[in-house]
Design an enzyme around this catalytic site. Structure first.
Site, short mmCIF file in Angstrom:
data_model
loop_
_atom_site.label_atom_id
_atom_site.label_comp_id
_atom_site.label_asym_id
_atom_site.label_seq_id
_atom_site.Cartn_x
_atom_site.Cartn_y
_atom_site.Cartn_z
N THR A 84 0.80 -1.23 0.00
CA THR A 84 0.00 0.00 0.00
C THR A 84 0.83 1.27 0.00
O THR A 84 0.30 2.36 0.12
CB THR A 84 -0.90 0.06 1.24
OG1 THR A 84 -0.07 -0.06 2.40
CG2 THR A 84 -1.93 -1.05 1.25
N GLY A 125 0.08 -9.96 -6.94
CA GLY A 125 0.68 -11.13 -6.32
C GLY A 125 0.82 -10.94 -4.83
O GLY A 125 0.27 -10.00 -4.26
N TYR A 177 -4.25 14.96 7.71
CA TYR A 177 -5.10 13.88 8.18
C TYR A 177 -6.38 14.48 8.72
O TYR A 177 -6.34 15.40 9.53
CB TYR A 177 -4.34 13.19 9.32
CG TYR A 177 -4.60 11.72 9.44
CD1 TYR A 177 -3.76 10.79 8.83
CD2 TYR A 177 -5.66 11.24 10.19
CE1 TYR A 177 -3.98 9.44 8.96
CE2 TYR A 177 -5.89 9.88 10.31
CZ TYR A 177 -5.05 8.99 9.69
OH TYR A 177 -5.28 7.64 9.80
N THR A 225 -3.10 -6.76 -6.13
CA THR A 225 -3.70 -7.08 -7.42
C THR A 225 -2.77 -7.87 -8.33
O THR A 225 -3.20 -8.39 -9.35
CB THR A 225 -4.09 -5.79 -8.18
OG1 THR A 225 -2.90 -4.99 -8.35
CG2 THR A 225 -5.12 -4.98 -7.42
#
Lengths: 637, 681
Positions: free
Chosen positions: A295, A351, A557, A349
């Protein structure tokens, strides 16, 4: 137990292992070798260099059956939660955190004042999972048969499957609390090493089974949701048992680690050898190394250690086409586009990341928290900008807005002595009366310095000097430390909120410096306006903080939460508001995501974010690497 | 249907009227001095950064945008940046306001005195004031009053002071500054002065736009300007000017503020102070230069009765709401926002469209007095050649009929229903006795004693031309009242004329004729670009609602009682049609080589006077230079006339005779019902 024999056997080992680790904990040092309790020996282990730290199981946090220690419908450990005790005071249970076992006197008033929530209006979550609500697994018999022959543990027990069907988006948790279960994986497998993953992926390709990698389960982008349109059998590939440090290279300061290890274990184990990675995302208790890579995660102390893309030296990923990895472990190379960047941010998406060589650093000699109060947010941002300009940012520097400052204040545990409370009063008096700061406008920056003592003190002075020039006042270590604590307990607080009709979410973005103030103002205002337009009966909490500084911009944030009493479909309203807020971010020059990723929640904006050609590039990589969409979580594209 | 929503909010006009409050009433009963000295504590913008007027200047001079332009200009002109900087300071010095409460208090006192003598009442809608007060606290506010009189901006500040609202800073034309003391007084009451034209002067634009933006962003004060750019001499709304609207939209579009509230304000005068002045200006007597002594000469107006003023503060329009789904704000992401950039076409269209919406909002909330209807009827009667005027009873009957029609069309009509119509009519006529008189029970315009304007001249000594012009002063004054109601009728008028002219009654063909007319007259009336279909639908809806038209599948049928309505509506457009035809004929027949834009108006006026005197043209109002200029603008827009640029021929008009001829014919009754013909234009 409805699990197959292999699962059954391992769970017995599991309990034994857990007991042992508890004992080991009491003894302070883990036993040197406890190979006896290894659940299943990885066949490939023999080929690995024999390193002591490579032993599996000792003191590892995450068991195969996560539900044994973690909540199935909320955040974190089962034993840790906020509640209002019989006297109506807020209390944090358990023993794991600094705040554990403490009374938080200000929280009740804050919740009532901020949200209009009331202790009288409570909604209980479904206490236990109703397994009959879970649809029976669709199993690919041929796949299961061959998998069984490999000896890799798996399960199709409802609890295991449900646990891996979600991340921690509000709508996911809300549905679980209501006992609503959608499409869940049909099966969970627990590979123990890289070779297990290779076997699983081969079998999945052979039998056309959909694989969804699962690391720490802390996703907030709907990345773990099973696509409802998926008709194949879905197998959740849980990497949590691939959690060894395979070797440490002190000459090059790298460590080779299996991808399933969670942040807290990685740090603790490295600490034992005198090292750390310094990578500390807010979710580090539960998120995994492989998840960080997949990510493009970012850690709180990135100013010293870098983000995940700076830390990774080598990655091994198993794809339907085979294993992708570089042939050397070098600091940099010029060999066309960096293949690591296909892997980083691929969100499962392409592996499964199985092994990572990551940079390590000697543990810092000295750590010091700090905080600075500013009369308003504008001046605070100016200070952060100046710190970034001079490139003297401490390990972490964050600026909370006024609402969040008040929020942090509400989380102050009960003070033990009259003296401390007297001191607090004095401090408050000094800042608001003597210095003339408006308590409804002031904001606070929290700081964390790290390094050798002398340099830290020098560094500290430099930063405080800049702050003073821009109107800031040093406000002590305690405020700083509490600010960081907030990030670890915020997710627990959301569960408390949900007990009292309050739902909320956090989301982030990155933005150039000149737009920081504008984006903060506009997004917060948009949230308030959307809530009003969508019929929310109470004013929402809409707050932000600047959490990271870079040369060319910052990471911002946002938290927003509201009392949903009186709404028929609160989750839908919540989603609309979050959607609008993201639109506002993009309109104000912010990014789609700084570190949470895209998942399925934000993929509608991918095309406008990366352009048509960019989309085409990503798609063609996917088409080559995974033509049959074995890794079918449908994130990103 | 989407267009339905346009009408829905117009209906509850009775409620609208009831909410008006006369602010002069209290002034007549309590001390003006105490009022001028009372405690003034307005609610302010929540995001306000408090600063003095002088600090504003520093902020402007230090802004990124200005510094960037200064550098750029310095490089381009090879001048030291300090010199340019000094130039910028000088511009700012010339421009900036020096808002002072004491001046406002002075005005509050004097204006109270003046207003009480001039006007019967100043009515303000209280609900609008409350909405404004709310808006001021939430977002930066832009006040957009209509502009019919010099009074407008003093009146605005006076009202805001009365209601304890934040005082605005007002963009004013540089010509005011010529008035010695008054100019400075205005400056101290919040006016800032801008040059009328500064095309291409980058530095001026940068200083100016930054000055406005900084005031707006910091919530220093509501920014007030006139969308129409200048006072409308005809009482018709003028096509909006976009410069300032562009500037005030910019902070929102670039994300520097969350939203901007645009508040249309409609100021309607029962009798305009400048009535005759405007008429003469339109006839070519140049506008007197603003001077303090001129103002004193104007004091004789103090002895007259100017009726009442209605000020309607409209619903605040959110810039965010306007931009929603229309503007991609992320277009500003890829360049630093302080670097000036030419707005994209998309953006220009958006601002233009918004401007039209806002002007329409002003129009819709204009309060119409019965006299406006009477003026329309009297003018039509006069043009029909009834020299002896109209029997009073006829006028009353027709006025009542027109009252009902205009209400059906959603007019915001201030007709006292509890008073018998005959009384309403006669009191209206008496207020305007300088324009009409009643003799032997007949009402007529005061044309033959038109010497009113030049009372010194004996009647016999006047040339026919002079006589015509002095009649025209009366006619154009009346026209300016009729024009106040044009926005109510214009869409049905275009449809009625289309129905009238079209040989067939198929809806599609009538639509084609309608769009031809709409296109032709889009410089004359406020017709939102691109809203052709909506306007057509609206016109159809209104005429069906009033029972004048019926739709039979794809056919349009005029009902029995619809003839009267349609005839009336068609006659409204008639002077415009004939005026445009005159302009076309002039261009074909008389335009010499090298006719410049500057010399166009005097030349066409001469041409028209000739035709009026020979009886070839019956509408005196065609003498209005406003109409002539609009006609030329339309022809330029349609490409029938070209304006040469550059060289010695700068501003010379080049006429495409064939095209102008065909346009004239088309206006003369051969309205195109085929699409291709319209498309060719």
């Amino acid at each position: 137990m409805a699990s197959n024999s292999s699962g059954d056997g391992s769970s017995r080992h599991q309990i034994a292992r857990h007991r042992l680790s508890v004992i080991a904990g009491h003894l302070q040092r883990p036993a040197d070798s406890n190979a006896a309790v290894l659940a299943v020996d990885c066949k490939s282990q023999g080929s690995q260099p024999n390193v002591n730290t490579g032993d599996r199981g000792e003191g590892r946090t995450i068991p195969r059956r996560r539900q044994e220690i973690m909540k199935w419908n909320g955040w974190g450990y089962s034993d840790s939660r906020f509640l209002f005790n019989k006297k109506g005071q807020a209390e944090f249970t358990g023993k794991r955190y600094r705040l554990s076992g403490m009374i938080i006197p200000g929280l009740k008033d804050w919740m009532e004042g901020t949200f209009g929530a009331s202790l009288q209006h409570k909604t209980q979550a479904t206490p236990v999972l109703n397994t009959s609500a879970v649809q029976p697994p669709t199993l690919n018999e041929a796949f299961v048969k061959e998998l069984k022959s490999t000896g890799i543990p798996f399960s199709h027990e409802a609890e295991d499957r449900v646990f891996r069907a979600h991340g921690h988006c509000l709508h996911e948790i809300f549905a679980l609390r209501e006992g609503k279960i959608g499409r869940v994986p049909d099966m969970v497998v627990w590979p123990n090493c890289h070779n297990d993953v290779v076997k699983i992926v081969e079998l999945a390709c052979k039998h056309n089974v959909c694989l969804i990698p699962y690391g720490g389960g802390t996703s907030v982008s709907s990345a773990l949701e099973c696509p409802p349109e998926e008709t194949r059998s879905i197998v959740s590939l849980d990497t949590s048992q691939m959690n060894r440090i395979l070797w440490i290279d002190e000459k090059n300061l790298t460590a080779h680690v299996e991808s399933g290890i969670v942040g807290q274990d990685l740090e603790r184990l490295l600490n034992e050898s005198g090292y750390c990675t310094g990578h500390e995302p807010d979710s580090m208790e539960f998120s995994s190394l492989g998840g960080w890579v997949a990510t493009r995660a970012s850690g709180m102390k990135k100013n010293i250690y870098g983000n995940i893309e700076d830390l990774v030296v080598h990655v091994k990923m198993v794809t339907p086409r085979g294993v992708i990895e570089k042939s050397c472990q070098v600091p940099r190379m010029s060999t066309g586009p960096d293949i690591h960047h296909f892997i980083l941010g691929s969100e499962g998406t392409l592996g499964v990341v199985t092994e990572v060589t990551i940079k390590i650093r000697p543990m810092p000699e000295y750590q010091k928290y700090g905080s600075v109060v500013f009369p308003n947010f504008e001046q605070g941002v100016a200070c952060l900008r100046e710190v970034a300009r001079q490139r003297c940012a401490p390990a972490s520097i964050r600026l909370m807005d006024n609402e969040q400052f008040k929020f942090g204040h509400a989380l102050k545990p009960q003070v033990s002595s009259i003296f401390t409370s007297f001191l607090d009063g004095l401090k408050k008096f000094y800042i608001t009366k003597f210095k003339g700061f408006d308590p409804n406008r002031l904001c606070v920056a929290t700081l964390l310095f790290e390094g050798d003592r002398e340099k830290v003190l020098q560094h500290e002075k430099q930063v405080y000097d800049i702050a003073a020039k821009l109107g800031g006042l040093a406000a002590g270590e305690d405020n700083g430390q509490r600010g960081y604590m907030l990030t670890f307990v915020i997710a627990y607080l959301r569960d408390l909120g949900m007990d009292y009709y309050v739902i909320g979410e956090s989301f982030e973005t990155s933005v150039p410096w000149d737009r920081v103030l504008d984006i903060c103002r506009n997004v917060k205002a948009r949230i308030v306006r959307e809530c009003k337009d969508k019929g929310v009966q109470f004013p929402p909490l809409s707050t932000c903080r600047v959490t990271q500084t870079y040369d060319a911009g910052a990471c911002v944030y946002f938290y927003f939460a509201f009392n949903y009493r009186g709404l028929s479909d609160p989750v839908h309203v919540h989603e609309q508001v979050e959607h609008a807020a993201r639109e506002e971010i993009l309109a104000n020059g912010g990014s789609l995501s700084h570190h949470h990723g895209v998942g399925k929640l934000r993929k509608e904006w991918m095309r406008e974010t990366v352009s048509n050609v960019g989309m085409g590039m990503l798609k063609s990589v996917k088409d080559y690497v995974d033509p049959n969409n074995i890794f079918g979580n449908r994130n990103l594209l | 249907m989407a267009s339905k929503t346009v009408f829905s909010h117009r209906d509850p006009m009775l409620k609208k009227r009831d909410d008006f409050e006369d602010i002069l009433e209290e002034r007549r009963n309590t001390s003006d001095l105490r009022y001028a000295l009372r405690c003034y504590t307005p609610a302010l913008y929540k995001g306000l950064t408090p600063c003095k007027a002088s600090e504003l200047k520093t902020m402007v001079l230090r802004s990124d945008q200005l510094l960037y332009v200064i550098n750029q200009v310095s490089k381009e002109t090879d001048t030291a940046a300090e010199e340019i900087q000094a130039e910028a300071e000088a511009i700012l010095e010339e421009m900036a306001h020096r808002l002072q409460l004491s001046t406002i208090r002075f005005f509050a006192f004097t204006l109270s005195k003046i207003f009480k003598t001039l006007f019967r009442s100043i009515c303000v809608n209280e609900e609008g004031i409350q909405r404004l007060q709310q808006a001021i606290q939430e977002h930066p506010v832009v006040l957009l009053p209509s502009h019919r009189s010099y009074m407008d901006f003093l009146l605005m500040s006076y009202i805001l002071y009365t209601y304890d609202l934040a005082l605005p800073v007002i963009a004013a034309g540089m010509d005011f500054m010529g008035m010695k003391i008054v100019g400075e007084m205005l400056r101290m009451s919040g006016a800032f002065f801008i040059r009328r034209s500064f095309g291409g002067d980058k530095l001026y634009w940068a200083v100016f736009s930054e000055y406005v933006k900084i005031m707006l962003k910091n919530g220093f004060a509501p920014v007030e300007f006139f969308l129409e750019g200048t006072r409308s001499r005809t009482a018709k709304s003028l096509t909006p000017k976009l410069g300032l609207l562009n500037i005030v939209m910019d902070p929102f579009l670039k994300g520097e503020v969350f939203d901007v509230s645009l508040v249309p304000v409609s100021i309607s005068y029962e009798r305009i102070l400048e009535e005759a002045l405007y008429a003469r200006e339109l006839l070519g007597v140049p506008k007197p230069k603003e001077s303090t002594s001129g103002l004193f000469k104007a004091r004789k107006i103090l002895s007259e009765d100017y009726g009442s003023i209605h000020v309607y503060f409209g619903q605040p329009v959110s810039a965010r709401g306007l931009a929603e789904g229309r503007v991609k704000r992320s277009q500003f992401n890829l360049m630093p926002r302080h670097i000036p950039r030419k707005p994209t076409e998309e953006l220009q269209d958006f601002v233009n469209d918004s401007a039209y919406r806002l002007v329409r909002a002003q129009e819709e909330n204009m309060v119409l007095k019965p006299w406006v209807l009477l003026a329309s009827l009297l003018l039509q009667n006069q043009a029909a050649g009834n020299k002896r005027g109209m029997p009073l009873e006829d006028l009353t009957e027709q006025a009542v009929w027109l009252r009902d029609l205009s209400r059906q069309f959603g007019a915001f009509l201030h007709w006292p229903d509890h008073i018998p119509p005959s009384k309403v009519v006669s009191s209206s006529l008496s207020l305007h006795r300088s324009l009409v008189r009643i003799s032997e029970g007949r009402v007529q315009l005061t044309l033959e004693q038109g010497g009113r304007a030049e009372p010194g001249l004996p009647k016999a000594a006047m040339t026919p031309e002079d006589e015509l012009l002095s009649q025209a002063v009366i006619v154009l004054s009346c026209v300016s009242y009729r024009n106040q109601a044009l926005h109510v009728f214009i869409r049905p008028v275009l449809l009625a004329s289309a129905v009238h002219a079209a040989s067939v009654n198929r809806k599609q063909e009538i639509f084609n004729a309608f769009s031809f007319l709409r296109n032709m007259f889009s410089n004359e009336f406020i017709l939102r670009p691109g809203a052709e279909v909506q306007d057509f639908e609206e016109a159809c809806y209104l005429l069906v609602k009033s029972g004048a038209l019926r739709f039979n599948q794809q056919e349009v049928l005029v009902t029995e009682r619809g003839h009267r309505t349609l005839a009336f509506l068609t006659r409204i457009l008639d002077p415009f049609v004939q005026g445009y035809q005159m302009v076309c004929r002039f261009l074909c027949e008389e335009a010499t080589e090298g006719l410049t834009e500057k010399r166009f108006v005097p030349a066409v006026r001469k041409f028209i006077i000739k035709h009026l005197l020979t009886g070839g043209l019956k509408y005196v109002e065609v003498l209005s230079s406003d109409l002539q200029k609009n006609a030329l603008a339309a022809l330029l827009r349609l490409g029938a006339v070209q304006k040469l640029r550059g060289g010695a021929e700068q501003g010379t008009l080049k006429v495409n005779t064939v095209m102008v001829n065909s346009l004239e014919d088309t206006l003369g009754g051969k309205l195109p019902t085929q699409k291709p013909l319209a498309a060719r234009l």
